[in-house]
Design a protein around this motif. Sequence first.
Motif, short mmCIF file in Angstrom:
data_model
loop_
_atom_site.label_atom_id
_atom_site.label_comp_id
_atom_site.label_asym_id
_atom_site.label_seq_id
_atom_site.Cartn_x
_atom_site.Cartn_y
_atom_site.Cartn_z
N ALA A 143 -2.62 0.31 9.40
CA ALA A 143 -3.27 1.09 8.34
C ALA A 143 -2.27 2.14 7.85
CB ALA A 143 -4.53 1.77 8.86
N ILE A 144 -2.47 2.58 6.63
CA ILE A 144 -1.65 3.66 6.09
C ILE A 144 -2.50 4.92 6.05
CG2 ILE A 144 -0.29 4.48 4.13
CD1 ILE A 144 0.91 2.02 5.50
N ASP A 145 -1.97 5.94 6.67
CA ASP A 145 -2.68 7.22 6.73
C ASP A 145 -2.31 8.03 5.48
OD1 ASP A 145 -3.25 9.87 7.21
OD2 ASP A 145 -1.69 10.10 8.74
N PHE A 146 -3.29 8.31 4.63
CA PHE A 146 -3.01 9.00 3.37
C PHE A 146 -3.04 10.53 3.52
CE2 PHE A 146 -2.26 6.23 -0.24
CZ PHE A 146 -2.44 4.98 0.36
N ILE A 147 -3.06 11.01 4.77
CA ILE A 147 -2.88 12.46 4.98
C ILE A 147 -1.39 12.74 5.13
CG2 ILE A 147 -3.42 14.44 6.42
CD1 ILE A 147 -5.90 12.90 7.38
N LEU B 290 0.83 -1.21 0.00
CA LEU B 290 0.00 0.00 0.00
C LEU B 290 0.87 1.27 0.00
CD1 LEU B 290 -2.89 0.95 -0.08
CD2 LEU B 290 -2.98 0.82 2.41
N GLN B 291 2.02 1.16 0.64
CA GLN B 291 2.91 2.34 0.67
C GLN B 291 3.47 2.69 -0.70
OE1 GLN B 291 5.34 0.97 3.96
NE2 GLN B 291 4.69 2.69 5.22
N THR B 292 3.43 1.74 -1.64
CA THR B 292 3.93 2.06 -2.99
C THR B 292 3.01 3.06 -3.69
OG1 THR B 292 2.75 0.24 -4.06
CG2 THR B 292 4.99 -0.21 -3.26
N LEU B 293 1.79 3.24 -3.15
CA LEU B 293 0.86 4.19 -3.78
C LEU B 293 1.02 5.61 -3.23
CD1 LEU B 293 -2.50 2.19 -4.06
CD2 LEU B 293 -0.62 2.39 -5.70
N LEU B 294 1.82 5.76 -2.18
CA LEU B 294 2.00 7.11 -1.62
C LEU B 294 2.65 8.02 -2.67
CD1 LEU B 294 3.17 6.26 1.99
CD2 LEU B 294 1.01 7.32 1.32
N ARG C 282 -10.12 9.07 0.17
CA ARG C 282 -10.38 9.97 1.30
C ARG C 282 -9.10 10.27 2.05
NH1 ARG C 282 -14.40 12.03 -0.79
NH2 ARG C 282 -15.70 10.42 -1.71
N ARG C 283 -9.11 11.42 2.69
CA ARG C 283 -7.98 11.77 3.57
C ARG C 283 -8.18 11.01 4.89
NH1 ARG C 283 -5.33 16.65 3.36
NH2 ARG C 283 -5.94 17.08 5.50
N GLY C 284 -7.62 9.81 4.97
CA GLY C 284 -7.82 9.01 6.17
C GLY C 284 -6.98 7.75 6.12
N ASP C 285 -7.33 6.82 7.04
CA ASP C 285 -6.57 5.57 7.18
C ASP C 285 -7.13 4.49 6.24
OD1 ASP C 285 -5.16 6.80 9.19
OD2 ASP C 285 -6.47 6.05 10.79
N TYR C 286 -6.23 3.73 5.61
CA TYR C 286 -6.62 2.61 4.75
C TYR C 286 -6.00 1.34 5.33
CZ TYR C 286 -8.84 5.48 1.19
OH TYR C 286 -9.71 6.31 0.53
N TRP C 287 -6.84 0.33 5.50
CA TRP C 287 -6.40 -0.92 6.12
C TRP C 287 -5.36 -1.66 5.26
CZ3 TRP C 287 -7.18 -1.49 10.96
CH2 TRP C 287 -8.39 -1.21 11.58
N THR C 288 -4.47 -2.34 5.97
CA THR C 288 -3.60 -3.33 5.32
C THR C 288 -3.96 -4.70 5.87
OG1 THR C 288 -1.83 -3.45 6.96
CG2 THR C 288 -1.78 -1.58 5.41
N ARG C 289 -3.34 -5.76 5.36
CA ARG C 289 -3.63 -7.11 5.84
C ARG C 289 -2.83 -7.45 7.10
NH1 ARG C 289 -0.60 -10.80 1.25
NH2 ARG C 289 1.53 -10.32 1.90
N ASP C 290 -1.94 -6.54 7.49
CA ASP C 290 -1.01 -6.86 8.58
C ASP C 290 -1.70 -6.71 9.95
OD1 ASP C 290 0.79 -7.19 6.55
OD2 ASP C 290 1.57 -5.15 6.70
N GLY C 291 -2.26 -7.84 10.43
CA GLY C 291 -2.96 -7.83 11.71
C GLY C 291 -2.09 -8.36 12.83
#
Lengths: 531, 213
Positions: B179-183, B129-133, B153-162
């Motif tokens: 989660a990755i925060d896209f803000i 997911l970080q490759t999309l930053l 959205r300006r917010g958190d996006y889940w990853t599979r890493d639980g």
Amino acid sequence: MVTFWDSAVTKYSKSNLWILFHTAAVLALLVNLSSGLRIATLRRPAIAQIAELLPDGRVHQLHFLGACALTAIACAYLLFRLYTLIRGGFRSLDWKNFDYHRCVIWGGCAVLAVSLASGWLLLSDTAALGSPRELHFAAALGMLLYLFFHGGSYLLQYGRRALLLILRPTRQPGGRLLASAAVATGVVLGGWHFIAGSAQHSLPVLRVSVSTPIHIDGAADETEWTSAQPLTLSTEGGANFANGNTPVTLRALHNTREIYFLISWRDPTESLTHLPLRKTENGWQVQQDGFHRFDETRYYEDKFAVLLSDACDFGAAGTAHLGRKPLDNKPANWHGHGYHYSDSDRIHDLWHWKAVRTNDMYLADDNFIGPPDIRRPGRRRYTAGYRKDGKESGSYVMNWQWYRPDTVIPKRLPRLAEQLARYESAGGDSDWVIPWFDFAPYAAENDDFPEGTLMPSVIYSSNRFEGDRADVRARARWRDGRWTLELARPLDTGSAKDVAIHTGTCLWVSAFDRAQVAHTRHNRPIRLELE
Amino acid sequence: MWRRALLLFAPPACVLLVAILHQQPPPTPVEYHLGKIDRNGEAMGAWSGPWACVCDARTGLLWEVKTDDEGIHHGDWSYSWYREDFGVPNNGDCYFEEERCDTRDLIRRSNRERLCGTDNWRLPASAELQTLLYPQAKEGAPLIDTDYFPKTRRGDYWTRDGEKPLQGVYRHLKHGAVAIDFIAGEQVTIPYRNAAFVRLVADASKACHQLRK
């Protein structure tokens, strides 16, 4: 057979001073013609046919510098002729040798006088004088003809000898000549710098009490507005206005925290049909006549723009860069007009009021002009330095899933067919904004609207922007052929994308009559004087 | 005289003619590592649309694209983190489930409809997911290329890493997911019960394979 002029060219030579001034005049004329024709491409698509031959970029400054040089040379020549007339009397005019070339030269002088006079009138932005642009353009064409009949005929008659005569000095340039050239250059540059620095309209900003309410409703019924000194200036070069011209009147107030503007301009039509969708036999189609190349001038809302800057340079604080590709390493624009961007890191503020997209939000779109943006591969339109301030939420969206010039699939359809009944004709004065929840997501099975149905394309997904982009409150009303717009913004928002307003801040205004980018403009900046 | 006239007027006339005939071609798209894929898995031009997925040629991953059509991929829907038998089910907000939503609902629905011709949709790993930053995002926009990933959205996006230990005020909940925060573009660990956004990913997709070829 050797004619009189053959012998004159071979026998006589021009003084170094003559060569200097003649060469300077030719260069200044070429600079003015090329930069002026580039500016003319904004309003005259036919000239854009030769756009490849015209200079790109900050041509307004180039044009003004060339005009200063040409004016200085013309004045020097006029003084010289007066001097010889006074010294030698009327006999010195040499009426006997009044031949073709003299006729052409005198004709050229007359056209040049018209060109300079109309050019300086244009710079005055004086609304009472109408638009001298047509006269200025005609004089430019006259100067092109002059080059042909004057220079062309000499070259045709004498070939290289004519060039040698006007370009080859008779002897080594002396110190006096170099000094004269340096003084002349200094005069031109000094004059240019002085005029560029002082040629500003002044707009006094009347101070009112913090407790005085100024309602941003477009009514302008507060008595304080009548006390504010108005400034009226001519703006010209916009699409759809009569002769491309509309006079704009500004008034301004401040209460030490906020600044208020009251702006009115003539616009015979209230244009609200913003890229409407029409149902055709092939599906929904966006009504447009230029939108595909980002230069719509028919199906578009009215708009008004205010540019604020700490810089007061000509050409909208030096942000106007004309031409299809003024930036070598960035994409070309689709319409060929040019880009707005900052040559430095300086940010210029841009308030963009839109009759449909922001008027019902009681906002102007708070944008800015900064350095050129990076190339964005997924974006068909590159806008260089013109960008929007950030927002937390809220927006308007267009009612199509993806724009195509042939047909589109709407994002949303009315829940009831009657909701579109009031849009039977594109000229109506209905509300052309769709509230998001009044319409439902598009479904093909619900798309049974008859051919010819007209549907608005602007959807408000919320009441207004929130955040930096919502700093400018605005509301306008159209009545009796005039828009009246009230604007308000804190003097200093604290945003890095806004310009703090103080005495000395310069602004420019532009009106759009159902045009996407073809706005009116004026030449001299407006300098704010806060009480 | 005629020769002189020819020399004098022919070159400018030719230049004028060439300038009139040679008009600048309209702008065209440039090469880019992201490519649009339609709902059926077919590649699209950079300036075409609408599209349903994006293939990243650098990683070979196929990404879900969010919408504003109030369907299952609507960008405003949020989800609690739930995988198989752990996490918190049905604690996000959406319209497409009778109950509330969790990450498993979106994966199930996307695989069922074979979004972009693929049925191996899953949550992305943090590194994926970080490759999309995208640090060059426009002012106020989420840190992603919104020309390819609209409605983000300006917010958190889940990853599979639980199964990650929670810190601070969430410590009592013991475990959560990354989660990755896209803000700000940061990685955060938040409780499973939180309603965050989701962007699904698929690898080894036929659509992306064809595009990369």
